[in-house]
Design a protein around this motif. Sequence first.
Motif, PDB file in Angstrom:
ATOM      1  N   TRP A 136       0.831  -1.201   0.000  1.00  0.00           N
ATOM      2  CA  TRP A 136       0.000   0.000   0.000  1.00  0.00           C
ATOM      3  C   TRP A 136       0.868   1.254   0.000  1.00  0.00           C
ATOM      4  O   TRP A 136       0.646   2.189  -0.773  1.00  0.00           O
ATOM      5  N   ARG A 137       1.882   1.257   0.837  1.00  0.00           N
ATOM      6  CA  ARG A 137       2.758   2.418   0.922  1.00  0.00           C
ATOM      7  C   ARG A 137       3.574   2.597  -0.363  1.00  0.00           C
ATOM      8  O   ARG A 137       3.758   3.721  -0.842  1.00  0.00           O
ATOM      9  N   ALA A 138       4.067   1.482  -0.942  1.00  0.00           N
ATOM     10  CA  ALA A 138       4.840   1.570  -2.186  1.00  0.00           C
ATOM     11  C   ALA A 138       3.969   2.092  -3.328  1.00  0.00           C
ATOM     12  O   ALA A 138       4.405   2.941  -4.118  1.00  0.00           O
ATOM     13  N   LEU A 139       2.751   1.599  -3.415  1.00  0.00           N
ATOM     14  CA  LEU A 139       1.834   2.091  -4.447  1.00  0.00           C
ATOM     15  C   LEU A 139       1.494   3.560  -4.229  1.00  0.00           C
ATOM     16  O   LEU A 139       1.348   4.321  -5.186  1.00  0.00           O
ATOM     17  N   THR A 140       1.377   3.954  -2.968  1.00  0.00           N
ATOM     18  CA  THR A 140       1.101   5.361  -2.659  1.00  0.00           C
ATOM     19  C   THR A 140       2.211   6.250  -3.197  1.00  0.00           C
ATOM     20  O   THR A 140       1.951   7.264  -3.848  1.00  0.00           O
ATOM     21  N   VAL A 141       3.463   5.877  -2.946  1.00  0.00           N
ATOM     22  CA  VAL A 141       4.598   6.672  -3.439  1.00  0.00           C
ATOM     23  C   VAL A 141       4.555   6.770  -4.970  1.00  0.00           C
ATOM     24  O   VAL A 141       4.689   7.857  -5.538  1.00  0.00           O
ATOM     25  N   ALA A 142       4.354   5.636  -5.632  1.00  0.00           N
ATOM     26  CA  ALA A 142       4.339   5.632  -7.102  1.00  0.00           C
ATOM     27  C   ALA A 142       3.193   6.478  -7.652  1.00  0.00           C
ATOM     28  O   ALA A 142       3.384   7.254  -8.602  1.00  0.00           O
ATOM     29  N   LEU A 143       2.017   6.349  -7.055  1.00  0.00           N
ATOM     30  CA  LEU A 143       0.859   7.090  -7.571  1.00  0.00           C
ATOM     31  C   LEU A 143       0.927   8.577  -7.231  1.00  0.00           C
ATOM     32  O   LEU A 143       0.412   9.406  -7.986  1.00  0.00           O
ATOM     33  N   LEU A 144       1.557   8.940  -6.133  1.00  0.00           N
ATOM     34  CA  LEU A 144       1.719  10.361  -5.822  1.00  0.00           C
ATOM     35  C   LEU A 144       2.567  11.056  -6.885  1.00  0.00           C
ATOM     36  O   LEU A 144       2.295  12.204  -7.253  1.00  0.00           O
ATOM     37  N   ASP A 145       3.579  10.364  -7.397  1.00  0.00           N
ATOM     38  CA  ASP A 145       4.369  10.936  -8.491  1.00  0.00           C
ATOM     39  C   ASP A 145       3.488  11.199  -9.711  1.00  0.00           C
ATOM     40  O   ASP A 145       3.583  12.243 -10.348  1.00  0.00           O
ATOM     41  N   ARG A 146       2.615  10.254 -10.026  1.00  0.00           N
ATOM     42  CA  ARG A 146       1.711  10.434 -11.182  1.00  0.00           C
ATOM     43  C   ARG A 146       0.707  11.560 -10.939  1.00  0.00           C
ATOM     44  O   ARG A 146       0.410  12.335 -11.840  1.00  0.00           O
ATOM     45  N   ILE A 147       0.196  11.622  -9.723  1.00  0.00           N
ATOM     46  CA  ILE A 147      -0.737  12.710  -9.392  1.00  0.00           C
ATOM     47  C   ILE A 147      -0.036  14.055  -9.559  1.00  0.00           C
ATOM     48  O   ILE A 147      -0.588  14.995 -10.142  1.00  0.00           O
ATOM     49  N   GLY A 148       1.202  14.148  -9.042  1.00  0.00           N
ATOM     50  CA  GLY A 148       1.966  15.383  -9.197  1.00  0.00           C
ATOM     51  C   GLY A 148       2.137  15.771 -10.652  1.00  0.00           C
ATOM     52  O   GLY A 148       1.960  16.938 -11.024  1.00  0.00           O
ATOM     53  N   GLU A 149       2.461  14.802 -11.504  1.00  0.00           N
ATOM     54  CA  GLU A 149       2.621  15.076 -12.937  1.00  0.00           C
ATOM     55  C   GLU A 149       1.316  15.580 -13.558  1.00  0.00           C
ATOM     56  O   GLU A 149       1.317  16.542 -14.336  1.00  0.00           O
ATOM     57  N   HIS A 150       0.193  14.943 -13.215  1.00  0.00           N
ATOM     58  CA  HIS A 150      -1.104  15.348 -13.773  1.00  0.00           C
ATOM     59  C   HIS A 150      -1.511  16.746 -13.309  1.00  0.00           C
ATOM     60  O   HIS A 150      -2.022  17.541 -14.101  1.00  0.00           O
ATOM     61  N   VAL A 151      -1.283  17.044 -12.027  1.00  0.00           N
ATOM     62  CA  VAL A 151      -1.628  18.370 -11.504  1.00  0.00           C
ATOM     63  C   VAL A 151      -0.795  19.436 -12.204  1.00  0.00           C
ATOM     64  O   VAL A 151      -1.317  20.477 -12.627  1.00  0.00           O
ATOM     65  N   ARG A 152       0.509  19.179 -12.357  1.00  0.00           N
ATOM     66  CA  ARG A 152       1.373  20.151 -13.044  1.00  0.00           C
ATOM     67  C   ARG A 152       0.936  20.360 -14.490  1.00  0.00           C
ATOM     68  O   ARG A 152       0.902  21.493 -14.982  1.00  0.00           O
ATOM     69  N   LEU A 153       0.614  19.270 -15.172  1.00  0.00           N
ATOM     70  CA  LEU A 153       0.162  19.362 -16.560  1.00  0.00           C
ATOM     71  C   LEU A 153      -1.118  20.187 -16.642  1.00  0.00           C
ATOM     72  O   LEU A 153      -1.247  21.084 -17.483  1.00  0.00           O
ATOM     73  N   HIS A 154      -2.052  19.912 -15.758  1.00  0.00           N
ATOM     74  CA  HIS A 154      -3.336  20.618 -15.752  1.00  0.00           C
ATOM     75  C   HIS A 154      -3.150  22.110 -15.483  1.00  0.00           C
ATOM     76  O   HIS A 154      -3.847  22.947 -16.065  1.00  0.00           O
ATOM     77  N   LEU A 155      -2.212  22.454 -14.584  1.00  0.00           N
ATOM     78  CA  LEU A 155      -1.985  23.854 -14.213  1.00  0.00           C
ATOM     79  C   LEU A 155      -0.937  24.546 -15.085  1.00  0.00           C
ATOM     80  O   LEU A 155      -0.693  25.743 -14.926  1.00  0.00           O
ATOM     81  N   GLY A 156      -0.297  23.777 -15.971  1.00  0.00           N
ATOM     82  CA  GLY A 156       0.733  24.357 -16.826  1.00  0.00           C
ATOM     83  C   GLY A 156       1.977  24.773 -16.050  1.00  0.00           C
ATOM     84  O   GLY A 156       2.580  25.807 -16.338  1.00  0.00           O
ATOM     85  N   MET A 157       2.352  23.979 -15.066  1.00  0.00           N
ATOM     86  CA  MET A 157       3.509  24.302 -14.234  1.00  0.00           C
ATOM     87  C   MET A 157       4.525  23.169 -14.294  1.00  0.00           C
ATOM     88  O   MET A 157       4.172  22.043 -14.629  1.00  0.00           O
ATOM     89  N   ASP A 158       5.774  23.487 -13.949  1.00  0.00           N
ATOM     90  CA  ASP A 158       6.797  22.450 -13.894  1.00  0.00           C
ATOM     91  C   ASP A 158       7.104  22.121 -12.431  1.00  0.00           C
ATOM     92  O   ASP A 158       6.562  22.733 -11.511  1.00  0.00           O
ATOM     93  N   ALA A 159       7.988  21.142 -12.239  1.00  0.00           N
ATOM     94  CA  ALA A 159       8.306  20.680 -10.891  1.00  0.00           C
ATOM     95  C   ALA A 159       9.014  21.744 -10.069  1.00  0.00           C
ATOM     96  O   ALA A 159       8.926  21.739  -8.844  1.00  0.00           O
ATOM     97  N   GLU A 160       9.701  22.665 -10.705  1.00  0.00           N
ATOM     98  CA  GLU A 160      10.363  23.731  -9.949  1.00  0.00           C
ATOM     99  C   GLU A 160       9.330  24.686  -9.361  1.00  0.00           C
ATOM    100  O   GLU A 160       9.435  25.103  -8.213  1.00  0.00           O
ATOM    101  N   ARG A 161       8.324  25.023 -10.155  1.00  0.00           N
ATOM    102  CA  ARG A 161       7.282  25.945  -9.667  1.00  0.00           C
ATOM    103  C   ARG A 161       6.279  25.247  -8.766  1.00  0.00           C
ATOM    104  O   ARG A 161       5.698  25.857  -7.879  1.00  0.00           O
ATOM    105  N   LEU A 162       6.041  23.957  -8.997  1.00  0.00           N
ATOM    106  CA  LEU A 162       5.085  23.205  -8.188  1.00  0.00           C
ATOM    107  C   LEU A 162       5.703  21.853  -7.812  1.00  0.00           C
ATOM    108  O   LEU A 162       5.396  20.822  -8.392  1.00  0.00           O
ATOM    109  N   PRO A 163       6.603  21.869  -6.828  1.00  0.00           N
ATOM    110  CA  PRO A 163       7.220  20.603  -6.410  1.00  0.00           C
ATOM    111  C   PRO A 163       6.185  19.694  -5.755  1.00  0.00           C
ATOM    112  O   PRO A 163       5.129  20.144  -5.306  1.00  0.00           O
TER     113      PRO A 163
END
Length: 200
Positions: A136-163
Amino acid sequence: MPESLAACAAEKKQVVAWLQQVNGKSVPDNNWHLFVVFVDAVLEKLSPIWPSPMGDVWPHTAIGLVPFHKLSQWMSYSLVEPIEGAGLKVVELDALTGLPEYRNGGLLVDSGALQPRQSSLLRDSFKPGDEPIVEWRALTVALLDRIGEHVRLHLGMDAERLPLVKVLEAGTWFAGRVLAGERRPGGGPPINVESDGTVF
């Protein structure tokens, strides 16, 4: 040099001196990579609280040892604001992982993104090193990375502006808390973990 700048420079020297004595790691002569040294210092100083010298690292039959270091990373994330308030620039925040704890992991279960195959996972209680919790914890880590990517894409931001740390704080952790409160009295996690707070 103005007095305030001299005081700031003196504080920076004190921070560097402290970091160098904490664990023998070398510190670059610029601000760019201090955060990694802070994380290392936190990991070293918290190691006595764990039953294993490896810390928040647990075995899994399919993938071997899985490192999480949730508490250490959470404490390190909490240092970012005071460090930056002291005039040091913190970069490479995404070198840390998402936090594999019950608010983030609970969000994934409560929202249906993760669906336990066995109903006993939602009924029984588990220890932190039990395989379902490690998964559960390993899947959480992996999926949080994907969520971060989707949120950045949706907001038009990169990891520096939205870590990822900002996605966690204002997004997944908060949403996990809200969903838990709607689904269970007291807002506990969907999967029960016997924990003293060092893991969950």
